[in-house]
Design a protein around this motif. Sequence first.
Motif, short mmCIF file in Angstrom:
data_model
loop_
_atom_site.label_atom_id
_atom_site.label_comp_id
_atom_site.label_asym_id
_atom_site.label_seq_id
_atom_site.Cartn_x
_atom_site.Cartn_y
_atom_site.Cartn_z
N PHE A 1 47.34 80.80 34.97
CA PHE A 1 48.56 80.06 34.62
C PHE A 1 48.88 80.18 33.14
CE2 PHE A 1 46.94 78.00 38.42
CZ PHE A 1 48.08 77.90 39.20
N GLU A 2 47.90 80.62 32.34
CA GLU A 2 48.06 80.60 30.90
C GLU A 2 48.51 81.93 30.32
OE1 GLU A 2 45.43 79.51 26.95
OE2 GLU A 2 44.53 79.29 28.93
N ASN B 1 50.88 83.92 30.52
CA ASN B 1 52.25 84.15 30.09
C ASN B 1 52.70 83.16 29.02
OD1 ASN B 1 52.71 86.30 31.87
ND2 ASN B 1 53.00 84.87 33.57
N SER B 2 51.79 82.31 28.58
CA SER B 2 52.14 81.31 27.58
C SER B 2 51.82 81.83 26.19
CB SER B 2 51.35 80.02 27.84
OG SER B 2 51.60 79.09 26.84
N GLN B 3 52.78 81.66 25.26
CA GLN B 3 52.56 82.15 23.91
C GLN B 3 51.57 81.28 23.16
OE1 GLN B 3 56.23 82.54 21.73
NE2 GLN B 3 55.70 84.58 21.07
N SER B 4 51.65 79.96 23.38
CA SER B 4 50.74 79.03 22.74
C SER B 4 50.42 77.92 23.72
CB SER B 4 51.38 78.46 21.47
OG SER B 4 50.42 77.81 20.67
N PHE B 5 49.16 77.57 23.82
CA PHE B 5 48.72 76.64 24.85
C PHE B 5 49.47 75.31 24.76
CE2 PHE B 5 46.09 73.10 26.29
CZ PHE B 5 45.78 73.50 27.57
N GLU B 6 49.90 74.82 25.93
CA GLU B 6 50.45 73.48 26.06
C GLU B 6 49.78 72.84 27.27
OE1 GLU B 6 54.72 71.33 25.76
OE2 GLU B 6 54.65 72.99 27.19
N THR C 1 28.52 66.49 19.24
CA THR C 1 28.88 67.71 19.97
C THR C 1 30.02 67.41 20.93
OG1 THR C 1 26.60 68.52 19.86
CG2 THR C 1 28.05 69.55 21.47
N TYR C 2 31.06 68.24 20.87
CA TYR C 2 32.22 68.13 21.75
C TYR C 2 32.24 69.38 22.62
CZ TYR C 2 33.72 64.86 18.08
OH TYR C 2 33.79 63.84 17.17
N LEU C 3 32.05 69.22 23.92
CA LEU C 3 31.97 70.35 24.84
C LEU C 3 33.12 70.28 25.83
CD1 LEU C 3 30.45 72.84 25.91
CD2 LEU C 3 29.12 71.27 27.35
N LEU C 4 33.92 71.35 25.89
CA LEU C 4 35.06 71.36 26.80
C LEU C 4 34.59 71.26 28.24
CD1 LEU C 4 38.18 71.72 26.87
CD2 LEU C 4 37.76 74.15 27.27
N HIS C 5 35.12 70.26 28.93
CA HIS C 5 34.76 70.02 30.33
C HIS C 5 35.82 70.57 31.28
CE1 HIS C 5 33.35 68.02 33.92
NE2 HIS C 5 34.47 67.34 34.03
N SER C 6 37.08 70.42 30.91
CA SER C 6 38.17 70.94 31.74
C SER C 6 39.43 71.07 30.90
CB SER C 6 38.45 70.00 32.93
OG SER C 6 38.93 68.75 32.48
N TYR C 7 40.35 71.90 31.38
CA TYR C 7 41.66 71.96 30.73
C TYR C 7 42.72 72.30 31.77
CZ TYR C 7 41.83 77.12 30.57
OH TYR C 7 41.89 78.45 30.88
N THR C 8 43.93 71.83 31.50
CA THR C 8 45.03 72.02 32.44
C THR C 8 46.29 72.41 31.67
OG1 THR C 8 44.11 70.24 33.80
CG2 THR C 8 46.35 70.99 34.32
N PRO C 9 46.70 73.67 31.73
CA PRO C 9 47.99 74.04 31.14
C PRO C 9 49.12 73.34 31.91
CG PRO C 9 46.64 75.98 31.57
CD PRO C 9 46.00 74.84 32.28
N GLN C 10 50.01 72.68 31.22
CA GLN C 10 51.11 72.00 31.87
C GLN C 10 52.20 71.66 30.86
OE1 GLN C 10 48.36 68.55 32.79
NE2 GLN C 10 50.20 67.37 32.31
N LYS C 11 53.40 71.48 31.33
CA LYS C 11 54.50 71.08 30.48
C LYS C 11 54.29 69.62 30.10
CE LYS C 11 58.54 71.77 28.52
NZ LYS C 11 58.70 72.74 27.41
N ILE C 12 54.40 69.32 28.80
CA ILE C 12 54.15 67.96 28.32
C ILE C 12 55.47 67.30 27.92
CG2 ILE C 12 52.97 66.57 26.58
CD1 ILE C 12 51.08 67.92 28.57
N PHE D 1 34.62 79.42 20.12
CA PHE D 1 35.85 79.78 20.82
C PHE D 1 35.66 81.07 21.62
CE2 PHE D 1 36.10 82.29 16.98
CZ PHE D 1 36.75 83.45 17.34
N SER D 2 36.52 81.24 22.60
CA SER D 2 36.57 82.47 23.40
C SER D 2 37.89 83.16 23.13
CB SER D 2 36.44 82.14 24.89
OG SER D 2 36.76 83.26 25.68
N ASP D 3 37.88 84.48 23.15
CA ASP D 3 39.13 85.20 22.94
C ASP D 3 39.90 85.41 24.25
OD1 ASP D 3 37.55 87.11 24.12
OD2 ASP D 3 37.50 88.44 22.38
N SER D 4 39.44 84.74 25.34
CA SER D 4 40.09 84.94 26.63
C SER D 4 40.88 83.72 27.12
CB SER D 4 39.06 85.32 27.69
OG SER D 4 38.11 84.29 27.87
N ILE D 5 40.63 82.54 26.55
CA ILE D 5 41.34 81.34 27.01
C ILE D 5 41.79 80.48 25.83
CG2 ILE D 5 40.12 81.25 29.22
CD1 ILE D 5 38.46 78.94 28.09
N LEU D 6 42.70 79.56 26.13
CA LEU D 6 43.20 78.56 25.16
C LEU D 6 43.84 79.21 23.94
CD1 LEU D 6 40.36 75.86 25.26
CD2 LEU D 6 42.43 76.00 26.64
#
Length: 238
Positions: free
Chosen positions: A14-15, A17-22, A198-209, A153-158
């Motif tokens: 879903f991400e 095609n997005s230019q910058s994560f939302e 320590t802050y560890l990413l548990h989940s993320y959801t691209p969506q219109k805000i 960071f990963s170069d594949s997401i967010l």
Amino acid sequence: MKNVIVFFILMLAFEVNSQSFEGKLEYLVSTEILGDTLVQNISKNKLIEKLKSQGEIPIDTLTYIYSAKGDFVSISKYGSIDIISNFIKKNNLLYTFIGDLNIVSAIDVTIDLEEKLGNPPSVKKINEKEKIGDLECYIVEVKWKTGIYRYYFSDSILKIDPELFKDYNYDQFYAFLRISNALPIKIEKLTNNFFKSTYLLHSYTPQKIDKVIFSIPKMREDRTMSNMYINKKIFIIK
């Protein structure tokens, strides 16, 4: 962790095609004391509890909601008290609202406090990598006189446009984004001889805000209180 990574892969579709994560990100938060010495005759554990009660250290989870235009909100809880930080890009202030209090502190994110005091931090991408689940993550290390942040960071997401945060010097966030072009998968915050969060990413959801989430109440600045700080302003909710 495997379920988390599967979720990442599904969301990636879903991400792309997005230019910058939302959307929304949720981090699991853990804090540990480094050593058991006293600080000005007060135990470190008591100081940690005080910081938690003031909202300086999130409890258990921390949720971020990003707009595609560079505003964001972070949400955490201390017991039943909501702690909401709201970054308004147009004025470069990060407002923090604690429960029903009508006093609001706002950090001027253009200022890195140690840099302002003549101790600029070093920022570098370090050679080692770390696997988080199935993701191979790169690391950006920011080293201040009083502590260290490590952004993973990963170069594949967010993926994100760093120029949305070009004036965000607080926590050297813009310096990190210029290297990563992505939001962090994990953050380690080490305060010298004190504690590690320590802050560890548990989940993320691209969506219109809906932009209404970034609105703030009418406030007036208390200039007497603001003048006590180098990098903060204090407001009173009307």
